[in-house]
Design an enzyme around this catalytic site. Structure first.
Site, PDB file in Angstrom:
ATOM      1  N   HIS A 133     -13.364  31.169 -68.426  1.00  0.00           N
ATOM      2  CA  HIS A 133     -12.908  29.819 -68.101  1.00  0.00           C
ATOM      3  C   HIS A 133     -11.507  29.790 -67.511  1.00  0.00           C
ATOM      4  O   HIS A 133     -10.900  28.738 -67.407  1.00  0.00           O
ATOM      5  CB  HIS A 133     -12.987  28.930 -69.330  1.00  0.00           C
ATOM      6  CG  HIS A 133     -14.375  28.782 -69.859  1.00  0.00           C
ATOM      7  ND1 HIS A 133     -15.421  28.327 -69.087  1.00  0.00           N
ATOM      8  CD2 HIS A 133     -14.914  29.060 -71.062  1.00  0.00           C
ATOM      9  CE1 HIS A 133     -16.532  28.324 -69.799  1.00  0.00           C
ATOM     10  NE2 HIS A 133     -16.253  28.774 -71.002  1.00  0.00           N
ATOM     11  N   ARG A 164     -10.981 -12.277 -68.873  1.00  0.00           N
ATOM     12  CA  ARG A 164     -11.891 -11.119 -68.946  1.00  0.00           C
ATOM     13  C   ARG A 164     -12.746 -11.198 -70.208  1.00  0.00           C
ATOM     14  O   ARG A 164     -12.271 -11.513 -71.287  1.00  0.00           O
ATOM     15  CB  ARG A 164     -11.088  -9.816 -68.941  1.00  0.00           C
ATOM     16  CG  ARG A 164     -10.210  -9.645 -67.708  1.00  0.00           C
ATOM     17  CD  ARG A 164     -11.013  -9.474 -66.437  1.00  0.00           C
ATOM     18  NE  ARG A 164     -11.835  -8.273 -66.451  1.00  0.00           N
ATOM     19  CZ  ARG A 164     -11.430  -7.104 -65.959  1.00  0.00           C
ATOM     20  NH1 ARG A 164     -10.247  -6.987 -65.409  1.00  0.00           N
ATOM     21  NH2 ARG A 164     -12.229  -6.052 -66.001  1.00  0.00           N
ATOM     22  N   PRO A 169      -6.706  15.761 -72.706  1.00  0.00           N
ATOM     23  CA  PRO A 169      -5.379  15.191 -72.918  1.00  0.00           C
ATOM     24  C   PRO A 169      -5.212  13.786 -72.401  1.00  0.00           C
ATOM     25  O   PRO A 169      -5.745  13.419 -71.354  1.00  0.00           O
ATOM     26  CB  PRO A 169      -4.460  16.146 -72.161  1.00  0.00           C
ATOM     27  CG  PRO A 169      -5.322  16.912 -71.252  1.00  0.00           C
ATOM     28  CD  PRO A 169      -6.682  16.892 -71.794  1.00  0.00           C
ATOM     29  N   GLU A 170      -4.465  13.007 -73.139  1.00  0.00           N
ATOM     30  CA  GLU A 170      -4.004  11.696 -72.687  1.00  0.00           C
ATOM     31  C   GLU A 170      -2.533  11.837 -72.319  1.00  0.00           C
ATOM     32  O   GLU A 170      -2.000  12.947 -72.290  1.00  0.00           O
ATOM     33  CB  GLU A 170      -4.212  10.655 -73.791  1.00  0.00           C
ATOM     34  CG  GLU A 170      -5.652  10.606 -74.294  1.00  0.00           C
ATOM     35  CD  GLU A 170      -5.871   9.541 -75.362  1.00  0.00           C
ATOM     36  OE1 GLU A 170      -5.194   8.509 -75.334  1.00  0.00           O
ATOM     37  OE2 GLU A 170      -6.726   9.754 -76.241  1.00  0.00           O
ATOM     38  N   ARG A 209     -14.997  22.809 -69.720  1.00  0.00           N
ATOM     39  CA  ARG A 209     -15.935  21.767 -69.296  1.00  0.00           C
ATOM     40  C   ARG A 209     -15.807  21.440 -67.818  1.00  0.00           C
ATOM     41  O   ARG A 209     -16.667  20.774 -67.248  1.00  0.00           O
ATOM     42  CB  ARG A 209     -15.740  20.508 -70.139  1.00  0.00           C
ATOM     43  CG  ARG A 209     -16.164  20.720 -71.577  1.00  0.00           C
ATOM     44  CD  ARG A 209     -15.972  19.477 -72.406  1.00  0.00           C
ATOM     45  NE  ARG A 209     -16.943  18.458 -72.068  1.00  0.00           N
ATOM     46  CZ  ARG A 209     -16.973  17.258 -72.642  1.00  0.00           C
ATOM     47  NH1 ARG A 209     -16.086  16.957 -73.570  1.00  0.00           N
ATOM     48  NH2 ARG A 209     -17.873  16.388 -72.302  1.00  0.00           N
TER      49      ARG A 209
END
Length: 289
Positions: free
Chosen positions: A106, A168, A2-3, A125
Site C-alpha cells: 500500500h 433547509r 482524517p478530518e 483503501r
DNA sequence: CTCAGCTCCTGCGGGC
DNA sequence: TGCCCGCAGGAGCTGA
C-alpha cells in the site's frame, strides 16, 4: 480517515521535511489512487522545490517553485511516513498506522528530498488522491471552487451558518458534513460538536434557533481546537513506540460510544446510534433535544 | 436546487 | 477455528 485536526497534524509533521526542500526523486508504485495521477506527475515534481506546505480543509497543499501546487487528500486511510536514513528510525506524523498499512503493497507514492529524507504515502483503501494544479488557478479548480469557509476562520460564524441553515430540511448533521457549507469537518467532529451544542442531529436545520446556531459555531471551533492540540484522533492503531499517535479519541463524548452513558454532567441519557446518509450518527437523545 | 441512496476500496472485528 | 457480514475518519455521482 482524517478530518481537519488529523490533516493539520499531518501538515505539521510534514512541513519541516518538505518546506524549502527540493524533491530529488518521486516514485509511483501504481498509476492511480482514487483518480489517475495527472500526466507527467513524476516529471513535473522531480527537481521542484517545495515553498510551503499548507492546508485547506482536508487538503494538503505543497506549493512549488515552478508555479504548480501539489494537492493531496488522504481520503479515509491515507497516511504519510517519514524515513530519515541518517537517524535510522521511522516517524509517523499522522499516526494513521495499522498492521495492514505497514504492508509495502500500500505504499503508493514515494518522495525523496535533497536531505535524503523519504516520505511515503500509504493508502490501503485508496480513497485518497493527488493532483498537480497551477497555483494561480487553484481557487477555480473543481476541488476548491465551491468549498465553504474554514471552520476555524473568521468567515465561519453564527450569521453565516444561520443563512446556510435557513429553510433547509436536512438535519444539521448532514449539512455540517457538506464541504460546501463548511470545509474540513467529518463524521467524528460533527457528532461531537452537535453534542456539545445540544443540538439534535436529525431535525430540520432550518428550525434550529439562532442561539443554538451560535452555540454550534462555538462548539465546532472548540472541538477542532482541542483535537488539534491533542494531535488528532487515532482510531486504528497498534502500540507504536514513537509517541506520534493522536489521543483525542479518549475525549470523545458520543462518537463510537453507542449504548454508553452520556458524558454531559447531570445527563442520564444513553448514547444512541442512527444512520444518516449511510453514515453513523452518535448522539444523546436526552440532552440533544 | 434539494435530497436520499449508492459507489469506489481494503481490512478488521464481532457473531455464529 | 473459520466464514460471513457489517462497519470504517470521505466525497462524488445518479436520479427522483
Amino acid at each position: 480517515m482524517p478530518e481537519l485536526p488529523e490533516v493539520e497534524t499531518v501538515r505539521r509533521g510534514l512541513a519541516p521535511v518538505f518546506a524549502g526542500r527540493r524533491l530529488t526523486a518521486v516514485r509511483l508504485n501504481r498509476p492511480d489512487l482514487r483518480f489517475p495521477l495527472p500526466d507527467g506527475f513524476v516529471q513535473r515534481l522531480s527537481g521542484a522545490r517545495v515553498e510551503t506546505l499548507e492546508r485547506r480543509a482536508k487538503y494538503l497543499l505543497a506549493s512549488l517553485d515552478r508555479g504548480d501546487t501539489l494537492v493531496m487528500h488522504l481520503g479515509m486511510s491515507g497516511r504519510f511516513e517519514i524515513d530519515r536514513p541518517a537517524a535510522g528510525a521511522a516517524e509517523r506524523p499522522g499516526g494513521f498506522r495499522t498492521r495492514v498499512e505497514a504492508d509495502a503493497k500500500h505504499a503508493h507514492v514515494i518522495f525523496e528530498t535533497d536531505e535524503a529524507v523519504r516520505v511515503t504515502y500509504y493508502d490501503p483503501r485508496r480513497f485518497g488522491f493527488m493532483g498537480l494544479i497551477e497555483t494561480k488557478a487553484l481557487g477555480q479548480h473543481a476541488w476548491f471552487k465551491a468549498m465553504g469557509p474554514e471552520p476555524l476562520g473568521p468567515d465561519f460564524n453564527a450569521a453565516y451558518l444561520n443563512a446556510a441553515f435557513a429553510g433547509r430540511r436536512q438535519g444539521p448533521k448532514t449539512l455540517l458534513l457538506d464541504q460546501r457549507i463548511v470545509a474540513g469537518l467529518g463524521n467524528i467532529y460533527v457528532c461531537e460538536a452537535l453534542h456539545r451544542a445540544r443540538i439534535p442531529p436529525l431535525a430540520p436545520a432550518g428550525g434550529v434557533s439562532r442561539a443554538n446556531i451560535a452555540a454550534l459555531t462555538g462548539a465546532v471551533r472548540a472541538v477542532l481546537t482541542e483535537a488539534i492540540a491533542a494531535g488528532g484522533s487515532t482510531l486504528k492503531d497498534y502500540a507504536a513506540a514513537d509517541g506520534a499517535l493522536g489521543y483525542f479519541q479518549h475525549a470523545f463524548r458520543v462518537y463510537s460510544r453507542e449504548g454508553q452513558p452520556c458524558l454531559r454532567p447531570g445527563c442520564r441519557g444513553t448514547v444512541a446510534r442512527i444512520v444518516q446518509g449511510g453514515r453513523s450518527t452518535f448522539f444523546c437523545p436526552v440532552c440533544q433535544r
